[in-house]
Design an enzyme around this catalytic site. Structure first.
Site, mmCIF file in Angstrom:
data_model
loop_
_atom_site.group_PDB
_atom_site.id
_atom_site.type_symbol
_atom_site.label_atom_id
_atom_site.label_comp_id
_atom_site.label_asym_id
_atom_site.label_seq_id
_atom_site.Cartn_x
_atom_site.Cartn_y
_atom_site.Cartn_z
ATOM 1 N N ARG A 89 90.649 57.757 -31.435
ATOM 2 C CA ARG A 89 90.387 57.950 -32.856
ATOM 3 C C ARG A 89 89.646 56.734 -33.410
ATOM 4 N NH1 ARG A 89 94.395 57.179 -35.417
ATOM 5 N NH2 ARG A 89 96.008 57.006 -33.838
ATOM 6 N N TYR A 238 86.401 63.426 -29.456
ATOM 7 C CA TYR A 238 87.717 63.003 -29.000
ATOM 8 C C TYR A 238 88.850 63.553 -29.873
ATOM 9 C CZ TYR A 238 91.283 60.757 -26.530
ATOM 10 O OH TYR A 238 92.392 60.587 -25.759
ATOM 11 N N GLY A 240 91.878 63.409 -31.799
ATOM 12 C CA GLY A 240 92.173 63.272 -33.215
ATOM 13 C C GLY A 240 90.947 63.296 -34.116
ATOM 14 N N LYS A 247 95.411 65.996 -36.509
ATOM 15 C CA LYS A 247 95.673 64.942 -37.483
ATOM 16 C C LYS A 247 94.979 65.216 -38.821
ATOM 17 C CE LYS A 247 98.470 63.063 -34.779
ATOM 18 N NZ LYS A 247 98.337 62.073 -33.769
ATOM 19 N N HIS A 267 104.230 62.636 -39.103
ATOM 20 C CA HIS A 267 103.870 62.325 -37.705
ATOM 21 C C HIS A 267 105.164 62.210 -36.907
ATOM 22 C CE1 HIS A 267 101.464 59.428 -34.851
ATOM 23 N NE2 HIS A 267 101.434 60.668 -34.414
ATOM 24 N N SER A 289 101.428 56.070 -33.023
ATOM 25 C CA SER A 289 100.724 56.617 -31.864
ATOM 26 C C SER A 289 101.042 55.810 -30.606
ATOM 27 C CB SER A 289 99.219 56.583 -32.109
ATOM 28 O OG SER A 289 98.917 57.363 -33.242
ATOM 29 N N ALA A 290 101.264 56.539 -29.523
ATOM 30 C CA ALA A 290 101.547 55.946 -28.209
ATOM 31 C C ALA A 290 102.789 55.045 -28.220
ATOM 32 C CB ALA A 290 100.326 55.189 -27.668
ATOM 33 N N CYS A 291 103.792 55.426 -29.007
ATOM 34 C CA CYS A 291 105.049 54.674 -29.048
ATOM 35 C C CYS A 291 106.245 55.509 -28.630
ATOM 36 C CB CYS A 291 105.277 54.095 -30.438
ATOM 37 S SG CYS A 291 104.142 52.767 -30.828
ATOM 38 N N THR A 294 106.325 61.844 -27.514
ATOM 39 C CA THR A 294 106.334 62.890 -26.486
ATOM 40 C C THR A 294 107.475 62.643 -25.504
ATOM 41 O OG1 THR A 294 103.958 63.148 -26.719
ATOM 42 C CG2 THR A 294 104.940 64.018 -24.698
ATOM 43 N N ASN A 295 107.661 61.379 -25.132
ATOM 44 C CA ASN A 295 108.725 61.058 -24.183
ATOM 45 C C ASN A 295 110.114 61.362 -24.739
ATOM 46 O OD1 ASN A 295 107.931 59.539 -21.484
ATOM 47 N ND2 ASN A 295 106.359 59.196 -23.031
ATOM 48 N N ASP A 314 104.666 65.845 -31.844
ATOM 49 C CA ASP A 314 103.740 64.964 -32.577
ATOM 50 C C ASP A 314 103.760 65.160 -34.095
ATOM 51 O OD1 ASP A 314 101.739 62.849 -32.199
ATOM 52 O OD2 ASP A 314 100.296 64.285 -32.998
ATOM 53 N N ARG A 408 94.460 61.524 -21.795
ATOM 54 C CA ARG A 408 95.443 62.485 -22.321
ATOM 55 C C ARG A 408 95.461 63.780 -21.522
ATOM 56 N NH1 ARG A 408 98.131 61.150 -27.564
ATOM 57 N NH2 ARG A 408 97.338 59.053 -27.955
ATOM 58 N N ARG A 439 106.979 49.754 -31.514
ATOM 59 C CA ARG A 439 107.051 48.746 -30.447
ATOM 60 C C ARG A 439 107.310 47.397 -31.082
ATOM 61 N NH1 ARG A 439 104.414 50.117 -25.439
ATOM 62 N NH2 ARG A 439 103.861 52.316 -25.556
HETATM 63 P P1 GTP Z 1 100.824 59.867 -29.532
HETATM 64 O O1 GTP Z 1 100.548 61.112 -28.773
HETATM 65 O O2 GTP Z 1 99.696 58.889 -29.507
HETATM 66 O O3 GTP Z 1 101.275 60.125 -30.926
HETATM 67 O O4 GTP Z 1 101.968 59.062 -28.717
HETATM 68 P P2 GTP Z 1 103.545 59.273 -28.538
HETATM 69 O O5 GTP Z 1 104.270 58.646 -29.690
HETATM 70 O O6 GTP Z 1 103.853 60.688 -28.236
HETATM 71 O O7 GTP Z 1 103.863 58.357 -27.266
HETATM 72 P P3 GTP Z 1 104.260 58.758 -25.771
HETATM 73 O O8 GTP Z 1 105.594 59.437 -25.684
HETATM 74 O O9 GTP Z 1 103.116 59.469 -25.159
HETATM 75 O O10 GTP Z 1 104.422 57.315 -25.096
HETATM 76 C C1 GTP Z 1 103.371 56.408 -25.050
HETATM 77 C C2 GTP Z 1 103.622 55.352 -24.024
HETATM 78 O O11 GTP Z 1 104.875 54.715 -24.265
HETATM 79 C C3 GTP Z 1 103.686 55.911 -22.602
HETATM 80 O O12 GTP Z 1 102.923 55.086 -21.757
HETATM 81 C C4 GTP Z 1 105.138 55.848 -22.252
HETATM 82 O O13 GTP Z 1 105.310 55.636 -20.887
HETATM 83 C C5 GTP Z 1 105.670 54.686 -23.092
HETATM 84 N N1 GTP Z 1 107.087 54.931 -23.470
HETATM 85 C C6 GTP Z 1 107.595 56.052 -24.046
HETATM 86 N N2 GTP Z 1 108.940 55.967 -24.206
HETATM 87 C C7 GTP Z 1 109.302 54.751 -23.729
HETATM 88 C C8 GTP Z 1 110.570 54.071 -23.616
HETATM 89 O O14 GTP Z 1 111.631 54.574 -23.983
HETATM 90 N N3 GTP Z 1 110.536 52.813 -23.074
HETATM 91 C C9 GTP Z 1 109.363 52.242 -22.657
HETATM 92 N N4 GTP Z 1 109.426 51.014 -22.147
HETATM 93 N N5 GTP Z 1 108.163 52.860 -22.736
HETATM 94 C C10 GTP Z 1 108.127 54.086 -23.263
HETATM 95 C C1 SPV Z 2 97.796 59.929 -31.958
HETATM 96 O O1 SPV Z 2 96.929 59.048 -31.870
HETATM 97 O O2 SPV Z 2 98.808 59.787 -32.685
HETATM 98 C C2 SPV Z 2 97.678 61.171 -31.173
HETATM 99 C C3 SPV Z 2 96.420 61.433 -30.476
HETATM 100 O O3 SPV Z 2 98.596 61.973 -31.162
HETATM 101 S S1 SPV Z 2 95.161 61.998 -31.538
HETATM 102 O O4 SPV Z 2 95.195 63.472 -31.536
HETATM 103 O O5 SPV Z 2 93.884 61.542 -30.977
HETATM 104 O O6 SPV Z 2 95.389 61.529 -32.868
HETATM 105 MN MN MN Z 3 100.343 61.258 -32.483
#
Ligand code: GTP
Ligand code: SPV
Ligand code: MN
Length: 625
Positions: A89, A238, A240, A247, A267, A289-291, A294-295, A314, A408, A439
């Site tokens: 993004r 790309y 987002g 988004k 979000h 994002s990426a925190c 999904t996990n 998400d 992704r 984080r």
């Molecule tokens: P967006 O799709 O960008 O909104 O991201 P998201 O919030 O869904 O994050 P996602 O679950 O994809 O995790 C992003 C990164 O964080 C990945 O590389 C995971 O491996 C890492 N991660 C997720 N959960 C944990 C956790 O509990 N501990 C640690 N150390 N890393 C984690």
């Molecule tokens: C984010 O960045 O929070 C995502 C990926 O979920 S995107 O769709 O590119 O915004």
């Molecule tokens: Mn997101």
């Protein structure tokens, strides 16, 4: 009415309708498409129906052209390498356009650059768009995508129509949203969110096309017109930036609609936890994002007796029902998830979601037709040849990254083995807790609980996180990302905080609010908490609190924190609980002051006074320790 129709048909009449029946579309759609055709000048119109046959036809074309590579290891799965300049993004080129600046962004302190969204005036934006959109689809097909955010026919759902000249975008929209001709019927003569997307690469092309991925990075612009419910996105393919249902619509435009109509567009993931006590709870969680959304949404519990089911990973749309219970839906139909770090240990349910019918963007490729990224080292044939996301030869241990950090997977949610039976319930699911997190390498304990709804709003307003690869930022700086919504706000963030506060009303059952941090580091830079499946232990504590257990929490200046020993640590080995839960006063004094400065600088007079008051109280409490 008849005349309008005639004019529209004449305008569109200049370009062939390659597929679909233009004449039977709803009138407002015809008018919108006539405008798009006139503006963008495509060579044809392709009205999508979302069918598998349609996808097959497009995929065939993209395989021939080289935009997609078939991943032969899995049925109907493809790798796409983008132009290396179009991988995330672009927040700095993402704008909210309103006549009054302060409808879009808060009053920031003089001389300070605002970070809670970018505003542009309608006049200035018109100039920017006039410089880009006219003729931008020359020589290209204009795909028309009717889509629904949320289950078709749900009172919580909303309809959009996206035009795009990218067939990759069409393929991803098919997975991420509900694309169907039924949308036209549901729509009738109602309004819809108007989405116009172009790669910004008309033919003949001016710029060298890399990886068969036409785009225009120098001219990227993503413009939102909340009042007109319209989005115009140019130059990037790309996620987002281009899958406008996600988004742009489901957060930025929807947050404005939600404020007007009294609901929430957030979000957030939504998950269901069934406890060994056989109680079932739905919780929503907002992490930047990426925190880890999904996990967490698909967590594989590290404690026996728990069951996790996923509703969304998400975005959550939530509304109080007539009984005062907050109900949430997942407006999406697929996952656009971070690939690196995903493996059978960390997130088996995500892995199982993308074993077929999926698109992988900017991941690496194994010689036997599989995907690869950082974290899969133990799950590929040892010594197998690997090609990086840039197409270079690579092997485990040779240094550098095989996959782009923001690579992704795009997978249908219906393929996730743990979707909750109610994930498409038109009424949504009842939400009993809201969790914030980010984080936070230092200072912030594993979990704490807000003392009230307003206190929870304050905690959400103070969410911070290390920057990630999801946007254009470099390095590991800690950034404010209040409510995990900084990049996705559709209106003045101060007004948004007030909207949250106003949601608390007599007769409503307000969810409890929590803050978690999976990312605290020890002095050697190692995670203090194993995370992933073990996060169930924190959810367990949270749910006991939701169920009213008053014996497991003690008061602290940040809120309720777990009483020592109240989080199940059995079988985890060495966990430094003292460090994991410590609340260093010097850290929190600084942090409270820094958060106040952030809100004063960035939200200014728009910040609801109660938020500042609660922060003052927090600071004072730490000052006394
Ligand atoms: P967006 O799709 O960008 O909104 O991201 P998201 O919030 O869904 O994050 P996602 O679950 O994809 O995790 C992003 C990164 O964080 C990945 O590389 C995971 O491996 C890492 N991660 C997720 N959960 C944990 C956790 O509990 N501990 C640690 N150390 N890393 C984690
Ligand atoms: C984010 O960045 O929070 C995502 C990926 O979920 S995107 O769709 O590119 O915004
Ligand atoms: Mn997101």
């Amino acid at each position: 009415v008849y005349e309008v129709h005639e004019i529209v048909v004449q305008k569109v009449g200049k370009v062939p309708v390659a597929k679909g029946d233009f004449s039977h579309l709803p009138k407002k759609v015809k008018i919108f498409l006539a405008h798009c055709v006139q503006l963008c000048g495509p060579r044809g119109i392709y009205i999508c129906d979302g069918s598998q046959e349609e996808a097959d036809e497009i995929i065939h074309k993209l395989l021939e052209r080289g935009t997609l590579t078939r991943l032969t290891k899995y049925p109907n799965s493809y790798l796409c390498r983008t132009d290396p300049d179009d991988v995330a993004r672009v927040e700095s080129k993402t704008f909210i356009v309103t006549p009054n600046k302060y409808d879009s962004v808060p009053h920031v302190r003089e001389g300070v650059k605002g970070t809670m969204g970018c505003w542009m005036s309608p006049e200035d934006m018109k100039k920017e768009l006039d410089d880009r959109f006219p003729g931008c689809m020359a020589g290209r097909m204009m795909y028309v995508i009717p889509f629904c955010m949320g289950p078709l026919g749900s009172p919580l759902s909303k309809i959009g129509v996206q035009v795009t000249d990218s067939n990759y975008v069409l393929l991803c929209m098919r997975i991420m949203t509900r694309v169907s001709p039924k949308v036209w019927e549901l729509l009738g003569d109602q309004d819809f969110v108007k989405c116009i997307h172009s790669m910004g690469c008309p033919r003949p092309v001016q710029r060298r096309v890399k990886n068969h991925w036409p785009c225009n990075p120098e001219k990227v612009i993503i413009a939102h017109f909340p009042e007109e419910r319209k989005i115009k996105s140019f130059g990037s393919g790309y996620g987002g930036n281009s899958l406008l249902g996600k988004k742009c619509f489901a957060l930025r435009i929807a947050s404005v609609i939600a404020r007007d109509e009294g609901w929430m567009a957030e979000h957030m993931l939504i998950m269901c936890i069934t406890t060994p006590r056989k109680t079932e709870h739905f919780v929503a969680a907002a992490f930047p994002s990426a925190c880890g959304k999904t996990n967490l949404a698909m967590l594989n519990p590290g404690l026996p007796g728990f069951k996790i089911q996923c509703i969304g990973d998400d975005i959550a749309w939530m509304k109080f029902d007539e009984n005062g219970v907050l109900h949430g839906i997942n407006p999406e139909a697929g996952f656009f998830g971070v690939a690196p770090g995903t493996n059978m240990k960390t997130n088996p349910n995500a892995m199982l979601s993308f074993q077929s019918n999926s698109i992988f963007t900017n991941v690496a490729e194994t010689a036997d037709g599989g995907y690869f990224w950082e974290g899969l080292e133990d799950e590929v044939t040892p010594g197998i040849g690997i090609k990086t996301w840039l197409g270079q030869p690579w092997h485990v241990g040779c240094g550098g990254k095989a996959a782009h950090p923001n690579s992704r997977f795009t997978a249908p949610a219906s393929q996730c083995p743990i979707m909750h039976p109610r994930w498409e319930d038109p009424k949504g699911v009842p939400i009993s807790a809201i969790i914030f997190g980010g984080r936070r390498p230092t200072g912030v304990p594993l979990v704490f609980e807000a003392k009230s709804w307003a206190h929870g709003v304050m905690i959400g307003a103070c969410v911070k996180s290390e920057a990630t690869a999801a946007a254009e930022f470099q390095g590991k700086t800690i950034m404010h990302d209040p409510m995990a919504m900084r990049p996705f706000m559709g209106y003045n963030f101060g007004h948004y905080l007030q909207h949250w506060l106003d949601l608390e009303q007599p007769g409503r059952k307000m969810p409890k609010i929590f803050h978690v941090n999976w990312f605290r580091l020890d002095e050697h830079g190692k995670f203090l908490w194993p995370g992933f499946g073990e996060n169930i232990r924190v959810l367990d504590w949270i749910l006991k609190r939701v169920e009213g257990d008053n014996t497991i929490a003690v008061s602290s200046p940040v809120g309720w924190i777990p009483k020592k020993g109240s989080i199940d640590m059995s079988g985890l080995g060495n966990i430094n609980e003292d460090e994991l839960f410590s609340l260093p006063s010097h850290y929190w004094l600084d942090d409270s002051r820094e958060s106040k400065r952030f809100l004063e600088d960035q939200v200014g007079s728009d910040c609801p006074p109660i938020i500042m008051k609660l922060l003052d109280e927090q600071e004072a409490a730490f000052g006394k320790l």
